[in-house]
Design a protein around this motif. Structure first.
Motif, PDB file in Angstrom:
ATOM      1  N   GLY D  17       0.838  -1.192   0.000  1.00  0.00           N
ATOM      2  CA  GLY D  17       0.000   0.000   0.000  1.00  0.00           C
ATOM      3  C   GLY D  17       0.871   1.238   0.000  1.00  0.00           C
ATOM      4  O   GLY D  17       2.086   1.161   0.199  1.00  0.00           O
ATOM      5  N   ALA D  45      -3.316  -0.926  -2.760  1.00  0.00           N
ATOM      6  CA  ALA D  45      -4.146  -0.013  -1.966  1.00  0.00           C
ATOM      7  C   ALA D  45      -3.391   1.294  -1.727  1.00  0.00           C
ATOM      8  O   ALA D  45      -2.156   1.328  -1.804  1.00  0.00           O
ATOM      9  CB  ALA D  45      -4.496  -0.643  -0.615  1.00  0.00           C
ATOM     10  N   ARG D  68     -10.101  -0.023  -2.574  1.00  0.00           N
ATOM     11  CA  ARG D  68      -8.812  -0.036  -1.875  1.00  0.00           C
ATOM     12  C   ARG D  68      -8.221   1.376  -1.824  1.00  0.00           C
ATOM     13  O   ARG D  68      -7.035   1.532  -1.531  1.00  0.00           O
ATOM     14  CB  ARG D  68      -7.818  -0.982  -2.561  1.00  0.00           C
ATOM     15  CG  ARG D  68      -8.305  -2.414  -2.760  1.00  0.00           C
ATOM     16  CD  ARG D  68      -8.455  -3.186  -1.459  1.00  0.00           C
ATOM     17  NE  ARG D  68      -7.235  -3.596  -0.844  1.00  0.00           N
ATOM     18  CZ  ARG D  68      -6.578  -4.740  -1.107  1.00  0.00           C
ATOM     19  NH1 ARG D  68      -7.050  -5.565  -2.020  1.00  0.00           N
ATOM     20  NH2 ARG D  68      -5.488  -5.063  -0.447  1.00  0.00           N
ATOM     21  N   GLU D  80      -7.265  -2.384   5.785  1.00  0.00           N
ATOM     22  CA  GLU D  80      -6.368  -3.342   5.138  1.00  0.00           C
ATOM     23  C   GLU D  80      -5.983  -4.457   6.099  1.00  0.00           C
ATOM     24  O   GLU D  80      -5.855  -5.620   5.683  1.00  0.00           O
ATOM     25  CB  GLU D  80      -5.120  -2.620   4.604  1.00  0.00           C
ATOM     26  CG  GLU D  80      -5.405  -1.717   3.409  1.00  0.00           C
ATOM     27  CD  GLU D  80      -5.798  -2.503   2.158  1.00  0.00           C
ATOM     28  OE1 GLU D  80      -5.227  -3.593   1.932  1.00  0.00           O
ATOM     29  OE2 GLU D  80      -6.690  -2.047   1.412  1.00  0.00           O
ATOM     30  N   ARG D  83      -8.586  -7.168   6.037  1.00  0.00           N
ATOM     31  CA  ARG D  83      -8.856  -7.949   4.810  1.00  0.00           C
ATOM     32  C   ARG D  83      -7.942  -9.167   4.747  1.00  0.00           C
ATOM     33  O   ARG D  83      -6.768  -9.086   5.100  1.00  0.00           O
ATOM     34  CB  ARG D  83      -8.542  -7.112   3.569  1.00  0.00           C
ATOM     35  CG  ARG D  83      -9.439  -5.923   3.351  1.00  0.00           C
ATOM     36  CD  ARG D  83      -8.980  -5.166   2.107  1.00  0.00           C
ATOM     37  NE  ARG D  83      -9.237  -5.941   0.903  1.00  0.00           N
ATOM     38  CZ  ARG D  83     -10.089  -5.583  -0.044  1.00  0.00           C
ATOM     39  NH1 ARG D  83     -10.761  -4.441   0.057  1.00  0.00           N
ATOM     40  NH2 ARG D  83     -10.279  -6.351  -1.103  1.00  0.00           N
ATOM     41  N   GLY D  86      -5.304  -8.147   2.509  1.00  0.00           N
ATOM     42  CA  GLY D  86      -4.825  -6.807   2.857  1.00  0.00           C
ATOM     43  C   GLY D  86      -3.321  -6.650   2.604  1.00  0.00           C
ATOM     44  O   GLY D  86      -2.599  -7.642   2.429  1.00  0.00           O
TER      45      GLY D  86
END
Lengths: 392, 392, 392, 392
Positions: D17, D45, D68, D80, D83, D86
């Motif tokens: 992310g 994300a 996301r 996240e 998930r 994630g």
């Protein structure tokens, strides 16, 4: 992945396959990094080797799914063409002699081609590919990556702008030293096929790197060579192809030039360099220090134009990722070829019209020209160094 | 001044005359500084101009006595030969076409000659001088000054030592930009005579600077060119002699080379550069940065050998004045020629035997070879770029 | 020699003596070559060594007459002052501690002085010399030769013109490597006295080369340092003087700078380099590549200004002998100091008024400033690296 | 994609992310390219902007799924973490003041952190992060990318091998020119926050680039600075943070050094350069020409060690992608940090033990040290340039 229906969304990545580039290869990894850098491709299939076990092993190591791994490029072309999620384009990174058959197979399956250079081992093969491309309307790119360097684009823009006046003299060279000894005798993979006429074609050094130098000179000057005279030498005993060529070039419009390519020049790793002199100015660029372009307006001090810095124009900016002084290099230029091809592929996918020539990536026409250059140099050399016309 | 009778005393300075080099000249002042630097000469007479008033004015400005100033070099040769304190050697720094007659006049008067290059405008003249030199036993030096640079000597020593192995490729170039426009149309003195076949001879750029490049390549490699092929161009409209030559060189022993000389290459002031590649290593030297020699043993990192510093051998040390990093340049190398000639002249004066070849200064033999190079390049160019043998 | 009565004739050469510079010396030979190059001096007398036999031998080897050779500089000053053909100026090239007494002796005999740097070992001595100079009206030059490089003059001119705007940052450095080991332990003459406080003074590296760097920075910027802070190090065990200094500089007007001088920096022969940055541009010059000045107007590409080439202004042209690309170096810059002094001496001899400051050669004022720089650096170092004011 | 169950298969890419890096950002795109180059990450994300609309637009343009995309990094961390697919790691590329809160949020959510530098705006924040890292056992990398250049690794290896002997002098500098004028007044995004104490912290230039120079010096020498003295300047009127710092460094073991960082030095784009001198040799590296390392063994010629070429050792080879002469640059070094972090993350994912220190990527410890460097420089500057101890 990707959600192209949203307005402003990134288009889905181009599904890419690869032929060649398995374990022990050099240029395949380069193509993969180049394809990844700007995030326009996703590699999903490959015939990375003709040996099934090696093809599988190489593919798994790259994270490819086993059912997308092939050992026969023809089988790959057919299978991928039949899949709804099949590849849209293929990168061909095999030794030279397989470029033509592989490219034909994918073109016939309706798949776009990105091919390493020299595009084929004979101009007859290249002309056959050309016919197929014209018939199919598919895209065919050739990875003359050096012409995608930002400062090469800057050089071309300067010439086009008239800043150099009428071009008089072109000096281009591409010395390396890695073949100064008979490396092929050690079974080193890169040396092995490059010095083998059956896999490399009629040219050794002239094909492997001379073609890059030639393409660079024509790309930057916008001038075509109409005839040439070559000294073609093989200095390493036992070698079957040339390892040094020194070529006089006559350009349309009257410019005169010299091209030197060598793989037996100790002290040079990858010394591609271009200098262009016109009636109003001169410029110089060296691939090993690609961020600077030296530009001298006649009667003024030399200027050092830096990528991403003062003096860099639109053509260079367009292919620039990082600010000046944060060096971009070989992979970045290679990635630019992939990204320019991607722009063309997106447009074709979406049915948009696009001036592909403005994208500047080299095409089959450049590839054909490179093969003709090789053939003409070899012919001149065989004639003991005589002037030979280079077909248009 | 000087008292040679004392043991350990410096020998009296060599009494030097000069032909040419009056007001507005360039190379005459260079010869004078070169002669002075190491204190082996004293300039005492001159025919600095053919115009009496200018000859007088130029001589007085140099501090010469009026009775040693001449406007006719033949008169000078006779008068000086007749004086007990007459000149022992003469420096000839006129435009090319006067080299031969002036040299003949002084040789016939028993006076040693130091002559600028190209030594004559035709090989016939050079051969005639050669006969006179052989008959008279006098010394005849030609100021190919660049071969006297310390790092050029170092390069030659490296080649001789076998450090480069068998020489394969020679790349030599000498680009300048000062004639990129028709400067001769402005009556600029240097441009005027250099572009005039009547005064310069058959070669323009090839004679003015190409001969330096050629001599340097042969000097460093110890190899002779046996044949060549030249593209001879005149890019500036209206110019009567070449301003760019691109030459393929075939050396005895199989080495291949390229020589490029140009006076229309914007961005280059005086870009003489030599690169030599052999089976075991390579080297590179650039005249504009003369203190460094790049030497790459095959398979090892490039070494930067500095004048006066680690790695510089005996041949370089012998012609070194200042410690490393205290740059010696153009005048110092030129002075080395004068000082090596002085060693030979002192020995002759004192009746000592001396291996003059070991002194390394260029002689009439080099001069003749340079003229033949010019003639061969011009002949190849007139034939549209054909291979022509270079007489030994 | 010379016939000054003729109109337009060169003035007779300045009769020069030398103190120091006998066998085994380095800088004496440099001064002699520098004095000869432009033909304004003739060396006629010397106290080349304090050892009579060596003084004689050294003088004869230079071609001097035995009756002009001395082993005592005071005797020389008196004898020469008494001769009708006595020396007009003396070059003092001894170890530092003899500069002051020798200079005093010649000044008191009415003889002009050209002295190596640092001009004395203490500022008290320099002030005493200053009093003598003022009283006598004689000329006193100090050979800060680097400031006579053509491209240094160009740099100064650029700063003066306002091209750099307001100066903000100055970076000057002078690294060498010849004292990285205890060379003085081998009785090498140059290392021996330079590391001996009795002969070198309070500064080692800072005096030998730091003073050059300091003078260069003030000369080019036209700004004076008002205070500094120094790290003074002796890295070689057993050495008695500093071999590395790192100094922060505060300039009048607010510019900030760093000066680094070292004789223990492997890889550097004689790496004096200056960079100056202002609100509108920057410039960079390196002594080992003295022919190029890099000049960057803010927001534009860097320009490479070459000596004798496009972009070089009047101040550089004035001290230029050869065309661009025919490298001038260390001796040429040194010769420029001698020639500028000669212009002043000719004028004084002929009773002409001349703006000596416009000649740009360094004087006793520069010498005094250099000694104060040494003393201030040493004081700061002894205080553990504290700010100390530098007397004006 | 990816099928880690197959033996020999590539592990699935690390799910990454990003916080920051939306439209108009510079370094975010760099991190994304760096993460992609070697194919160890997939960006899934992001909280690319705190402005919801911009966060969405930026994410879609990158091909991220709308669900996301976040505008609040705390919400992202929680979502996240919840998930199953994630993110495993987050790249934090915001302005400096958000590094600490963002990093805390993700660490607390059990997510590894890759953070740009300076890691925080105060050492208190960095210490707090350190406590969290120690408690959580998570990985925390800081992108001091320059220390990942192959030739920097080579330099470090040379120092470690003892080739330089005992280190005596370190010279490091990082000049740029992009802030030579008050660019922040134009609302240019990069200039705006970097000159704002609220977002940048106590350091301007010293934080933005000085920290890189400092980390490079310590990384290569393996020595720690124990105290320093700084001149801290703001040359551009109205600017609120420093734009030039000149710093004296005292290293443990006795080495002395100078660090200069400037953003007001015309002519420099991104001129990070390091030189290290020891008792047995010296080396020099310049970031803008990163492929060459100059190495001088004392008393021998300088060697040019090229990446991927002769002389490059194991440490350099390990981070090399292309053969010598095919330039790798800024993005490649940045990618090396990401790839080294990936090796650590794979091992953690798989429960393998790994010597993370051997991977050489910078960690929070380096980040903390950088912040302390900033604070110490600022403190020294505020004291008028006094010696201040740098906490370990």
């Amino acid at each position: 992945m990707g959600s192209s229906s949203e307005p402003g969304a990134k288009p889905p990545r181009i599904r890419l396959g690869m032929v060649g580039g398995g374990e022990g290869a050099f240029i395949g990894a380069v193509h993969r990094m180049a394809a990844r850098l700007d995030d326009h491709y996703t590699l999903v299939a490959g015939a990375l080797s003709a040996t099934p076990e090696k093809a599988l092993r190489s593919g798994l190591a790259l994270g490819l799914a086993p059912d997308r791994l092939y050992s026969d490029f023809r089988a790959m072309a057919q299978a991928e063409a039949a899949r709804p999620d099949g590849i849209e384009a293929v990168a061909i990174v095999t030794p030279n002699h397989l470029h033509a058959p592989a490219a034909q197979a994918f073109l016939e399956a309706g798949i776009h081609v990105i091919c390493d250079k020299p595009v084929t081992t004979t101009s007859a093969e290249a002309l056959a590919l050309q016919a197929t491309v014209e018939r199919s309307g598919l895209l065919f790119a050739v990875t003359h990556n050096y012409s995608a360097n930002a400062m090469v684009r800057q050089a071309r823009e300067l010439v086009r702008s008239g800043a150099l006046g009428e071009i008089r003299v072109v000096q281009v060279e591409y010395p390396q030293d890695w073949l100064a000894e008979p490396l092929e005798a050690t079974a080193q993979k890169q040396a092995d096929w490059r010095t083998d006429p059956a896999r490399s074609g009629a040219g050794g050094c002239v094909g492997d790197i001379g073609t890059h130098a030639f393409q660079l000179a024509e790309f930057v000057t916008g001038l075509q060579v109409h005839s040439l005279l070559a000294e073609v030498s093989t200095f390493v005993p036992g070698r079957r192809l040339d390892d040094d060529v020194q070529v006089l070039l006559r350009f349309a419009g009257g410019a005169r030039g010299t091209l030197w390519a060598s793989q037996v020049a100790p002290g040079h790793r990858n010394g591609l360099a271009l200098r262009v002199y016109g009636s109003r100015g001169g410029l110089a660029w060296r691939q090993e220090q690609p961020e600077d372009l030296l530009y001298t307006p006649l009667g003024e001090p030399t200027r050092v134009i830096g990528r991403g810095a003062a003096g860099a124009g639109a053509a260079a900016q367009q292919v620039t990722r990082t600010p000046g002084g944060h060096p971009e290099g070989y992979l970045e230029a290679f990635a630019t070829v992939y990204s320019e091809v991607a722009q063309a592929l997106y447009a074709r996918r979406e049915g948009r019209r696009l001036d592909e020539a403005a994208l500047n990536f080299p095409t089959l026409a450049d590839g054909l020209r490179g093969v003709r250059f090789i053939e003409t140099v070899v012919a001149s050399g065989r004639a003991g160094g005589q002037w030979v016309a280079l077909p248009r």
